[in-house]
Design a protein around this motif. Structure first.
Motif, PDB file in Angstrom:
ATOM      1  N   LYS A 111      22.668  13.919  75.396  1.00 32.44           N
ATOM      2  CA  LYS A 111      24.038  13.831  75.442  1.00 32.44           C
ATOM      3  C   LYS A 111      24.742  12.371  75.556  1.00 32.44           C
ATOM      4  O   LYS A 111      24.914  11.500  76.469  1.00 32.44           O
ATOM      5  CB  LYS A 111      24.923  14.482  76.798  1.00 32.44           C
ATOM      6  N   PRO A 112      24.665  11.673  74.419  1.00 30.83           N
ATOM      7  CA  PRO A 112      25.140  10.213  74.258  1.00 30.83           C
ATOM      8  C   PRO A 112      26.737  10.149  74.743  1.00 30.83           C
ATOM      9  O   PRO A 112      26.925   8.892  74.824  1.00 30.83           O
ATOM     10  CB  PRO A 112      24.919  10.025  72.867  1.00 30.83           C
ATOM     11  N   THR A 113      27.330  11.081  74.641  1.00 28.55           N
ATOM     12  CA  THR A 113      28.725  11.021  75.204  1.00 28.55           C
ATOM     13  C   THR A 113      28.814  11.405  76.541  1.00 28.55           C
ATOM     14  O   THR A 113      28.720  12.566  76.903  1.00 28.55           O
ATOM     15  CB  THR A 113      29.685  11.823  74.424  1.00 28.55           C
ATOM     16  N   PHE A 167      42.114  11.482  70.022  1.00 29.58           N
ATOM     17  CA  PHE A 167      41.609  11.117  68.690  1.00 29.58           C
ATOM     18  C   PHE A 167      40.453  10.061  68.971  1.00 29.58           C
ATOM     19  O   PHE A 167      39.975   9.826  68.093  1.00 29.58           O
ATOM     20  CB  PHE A 167      42.998  10.172  68.389  1.00 29.58           C
ATOM     21  N   LYS A 168      40.245   9.818  70.342  1.00 32.76           N
ATOM     22  CA  LYS A 168      38.861   9.075  70.407  1.00 32.76           C
ATOM     23  C   LYS A 168      37.760   9.614  69.972  1.00 32.76           C
ATOM     24  O   LYS A 168      36.723   9.133  69.587  1.00 32.76           O
ATOM     25  CB  LYS A 168      38.729   8.776  72.085  1.00 32.76           C
ATOM     26  N   TYR A 169      37.549  11.174  70.068  1.00 36.47           N
ATOM     27  CA  TYR A 169      36.615  11.948  69.512  1.00 36.47           C
ATOM     28  C   TYR A 169      36.505  11.816  68.118  1.00 36.47           C
ATOM     29  O   TYR A 169      35.383  12.070  67.704  1.00 36.47           O
ATOM     30  CB  TYR A 169      36.731  13.271  69.987  1.00 36.47           C
ATOM     31  N   PHE A 170      37.482  11.613  67.390  1.00 37.35           N
ATOM     32  CA  PHE A 170      37.206  11.392  65.891  1.00 37.35           C
ATOM     33  C   PHE A 170      36.319  10.318  65.614  1.00 37.35           C
ATOM     34  O   PHE A 170      35.962  10.111  64.319  1.00 37.35           O
ATOM     35  CB  PHE A 170      38.662  11.493  65.307  1.00 37.35           C
ATOM     36  N   THR A 171      36.039   9.186  66.546  1.00 34.09           N
ATOM     37  CA  THR A 171      35.137   8.066  66.013  1.00 34.09           C
ATOM     38  C   THR A 171      33.801   8.598  66.394  1.00 34.09           C
ATOM     39  O   THR A 171      32.890   7.611  66.145  1.00 34.09           O
ATOM     40  CB  THR A 171      35.602   6.897  67.245  1.00 34.09           C
ATOM     41  N   HIS A 210      29.088  12.841  66.139  1.00 36.09           N
ATOM     42  CA  HIS A 210      28.860  13.996  66.678  1.00 36.09           C
ATOM     43  C   HIS A 210      30.046  14.932  66.534  1.00 36.09           C
ATOM     44  O   HIS A 210      29.758  16.192  66.361  1.00 36.09           O
ATOM     45  CB  HIS A 210      28.129  14.191  68.132  1.00 36.09           C
ATOM     46  N   THR A 211      31.198  14.742  66.813  1.00 35.44           N
ATOM     47  CA  THR A 211      32.369  15.451  66.441  1.00 35.44           C
ATOM     48  C   THR A 211      32.192  15.705  64.945  1.00 35.44           C
ATOM     49  O   THR A 211      32.561  17.106  64.635  1.00 35.44           O
ATOM     50  CB  THR A 211      33.362  14.416  66.958  1.00 35.44           C
ATOM     51  N   TRP A 212      32.014  14.894  64.239  1.00 35.81           N
ATOM     52  CA  TRP A 212      32.009  15.146  62.779  1.00 35.81           C
ATOM     53  C   TRP A 212      30.894  16.381  62.444  1.00 35.81           C
ATOM     54  O   TRP A 212      30.841  17.097  61.562  1.00 35.81           O
ATOM     55  CB  TRP A 212      31.729  14.114  61.738  1.00 35.81           C
ATOM     56  N   ALA A 213      29.894  16.194  63.349  1.00 37.55           N
ATOM     57  CA  ALA A 213      28.848  17.357  62.921  1.00 37.55           C
ATOM     58  C   ALA A 213      29.023  18.503  63.299  1.00 37.55           C
ATOM     59  O   ALA A 213      29.052  19.462  62.615  1.00 37.55           O
ATOM     60  CB  ALA A 213      27.693  16.614  63.909  1.00 37.55           C
ATOM     61  N   ILE A 214      29.921  18.600  64.408  1.00 36.35           N
ATOM     62  CA  ILE A 214      30.488  19.801  64.903  1.00 36.35           C
ATOM     63  C   ILE A 214      31.473  20.408  63.662  1.00 36.35           C
ATOM     64  O   ILE A 214      31.545  21.691  63.514  1.00 36.35           O
ATOM     65  CB  ILE A 214      31.200  19.614  66.274  1.00 36.35           C
ATOM     66  N   PHE A 215      32.300  19.577  63.080  1.00 40.65           N
ATOM     67  CA  PHE A 215      33.167  19.940  62.157  1.00 40.65           C
ATOM     68  C   PHE A 215      32.514  20.436  61.196  1.00 40.65           C
ATOM     69  O   PHE A 215      32.721  21.588  60.622  1.00 40.65           O
ATOM     70  CB  PHE A 215      34.395  18.717  61.857  1.00 40.65           C
ATOM     71  N   ALA A 216      31.312  19.708  60.506  1.00 38.20           N
ATOM     72  CA  ALA A 216      30.512  19.866  59.488  1.00 38.20           C
ATOM     73  C   ALA A 216      29.920  21.492  59.603  1.00 38.20           C
ATOM     74  O   ALA A 216      29.810  22.180  58.718  1.00 38.20           O
ATOM     75  CB  ALA A 216      29.591  19.190  59.165  1.00 38.20           C
TER      76      ALA A 216
END
Length: 481
Positions: free
Chosen positions: A255-257, A267-271, A274-280
């Protein structure tokens, strides 16, 4: 209470989530099982009307998922889930009154009964008057009810996922998620044997009303029996220690976060990669699942001519979702890889998702085999559904793998919003494609007309998961084994 033996209240909680998800999917299925044979003939709907309704449902659902996640993190699990199921049950019941409202608005013929409204609309249809107004107004009224339904249903998975993260250790979450998530298949299996029968003998309105009321029954039981782990008198210390086992270990290696010490702007999570991995993991697969959920009965009617209330139509849809129950076995794969093969929880999850992504490739041959028998594509769609539900259980668990518990519901909501947008594009595009393919008699890979349209959709659905897996893998490449 015997304190020498661990209690199992967490599995009761999982069962409650299962029943909520069952009701959730029953409510979604009512429209898909009634529009082609009951609602469309009454209001004069086309594939575009239905595609617009399902697409907008997906769009509102996706937006509501974001707010649902934030709301659940703020209100807590018990209150958040209560508001969600109350709202979606209300929305489900409101569908039943769309016919009465349509007759009143368009024809100025207000009726106090469902049958009376149908008679007014039938008279107008036979006379050839106001049909455009009837189809348009009814579509918008269903859209309103559908948006209320979507707003409430959007809370189910953020609530359920947050509940699982509260009641199960990391290694058990995918399996527990697959169990409660199987409620979607059970709901879909029960639907073809109940909803069309209710619609045939008591009217399509009663199918919405009866199924919608089930949610209020669940709500009463939930309010009476659910408690958070720390305040739960129905479980002993052994079970609580088992649930909290990750907190006694260095679980944050994957868990790097880190757990935020203060509130983090969303909006910080969009940076974060891993957020984009979840979206994908959600964008393309959700569109595939919701397409088959909303359009499978129409596919059976369009290609093979079986209505939703015919025995053959019921058996085909039932068989499809019976096969998806294989996802319960598939959901155990990450646990097996962790316990037996020594992989990390994240390693077991990403390896399992690769396996799941291969099965949908069978969809490429489904239309070709369907020329010989309707059972071949139904079986293949069922396999794709099972693969999706196994994939989905792990996609939900990715959130708690990669981020702290305090933002699990929020990020689940964000991911659901992305998945809903994918579903909106898939369903809206499918409705337009099917109408175009009928009118133009288009050709594609040897198929013509509506069959060509379905062939295109099957092709896109087949490659969606493998593309998603490569995206997830690349975006989480920094996770250490």
């Amino acid at each position: 209470m015997n304190n020498n033996k661990m209690t199992n209240y967490r599995w009761y909680v999982c069962a409650m989530l299962f029943f909520a998800t069952t009701v959730n999917y029953l409510d979604r299925q009512v429209l898909s099982l009634t529009w082609k044979d009951f609602i469309s003939p009454e209001f004069g709907w086309t594939d575009v009307h239905y595609g617009t309704i399902t697409g907008c449902f997906s769009f509102v659902y996706s937006i509501a998922m974001f707010f649902a996640g934030r709301t659940v993190d703020y209100l807590g699990i018990k209150k958040g889930y209560s508001w969600a199921i109350a709202l979606w049950s209300l929305g489900a019941c409101l569908h039943a009154f769309c016919g009465i409202a349509t007759a009143g608005i368009v024809l100025d013929s207000w009726s106090m009964t469902f049958s009376g409204a149908r008679e007014h609309i039938e008279i107008a249809r036979n006379a050839g008057t106001a049909m455009m107004g009837i189809s348009t107004v009814s579509m918008w009224l269903f859209l309103i009810a559908r948006c209320i339904l979507a707003s409430g249903e959007a809370g189910n998975f953020p609530c359920a996922n947050k509940t699982i993260s509260a009641y199960f250790p990391q290694k058990d979450r995918a399996f527990a998620t697959s169990l409660f998530n199987s409620g979607s298949q059970i709901g879909a299996m029960l639907a073809p044997f109940t909803i069309p029968v209710i619609a045939r003998y008591w009217g399509w309105e009663m199918s919405f009303l009866i199924i919608g009321l089930l949610g209020f029954v669940w709500l009463g039981i939930w309010l009476k029996t659910y408690d958070a782990p720390d305040n739960n008198k129905r479980m002993n210390k052994l079970e609580l220690d088992y649930i909290r086992q990750d907190e006694n270990k260095a679980e944050n290696e994957t868990k790097p976060t880190e757990e935020p010490k203060e509130k983090v702007n969303i909006f910080k999570y969009f940076t974060y990669r891993h957020t984009w991995a979840i979206f994908a993991s959600r964008f393309l697969p959700e569109g595939v699942w919701w397409f088959f959920l909303f359009w499978a009965p129409a596919y059976v009617k369009d290609i093979y001519g079986y209505s939703s209330d015919s025995f053959m139509g019921m058996m085909l849809i039932f068989t499809l979702y019976l096969i998806t129950m294989l996802s319960i076995i598939g959901g155990y794969l990450p646990t097996f890889l962790v316990n037996k093969k020594g992989l990390s929880p994240f390693g077991g999850r990403i390896s399992s998702m690769f396996v799941y992504s291969l099965f949908p490739l069978l969809g490429i041959v489904a239309p070709f085999l369907g020329v010989h028998s309707c059972w071949y594509p139904i079986i293949i769609i069922g396999i794709i559904g099972a693969a999706h539900q196994s994939w989905s259980a792990n996609a939900y668990s990715l959130v708690s793998d990669l981020f702290p518990k305090s933002v699990v519901a929020t990020l689940t909501g964000l991911a659901g919003m992305v998945g809903g947008l994918g579903s909106f594009l898939f369903n809206q595009g499918s409705g337009i494609l099917f109408t175009y393919s009928r009118e133009s008699n288009m050709s594609f890979l040897g198929f013509e007309g509506i069959q060509a349209g379905y062939m295109i959709v099957f092709l896109v659905a087949s490659i969606a998961y493998i593309l998603s897996w490569f995206a997830v893998k690349s975006l989480t490449s920094d996770i250490k084994k």
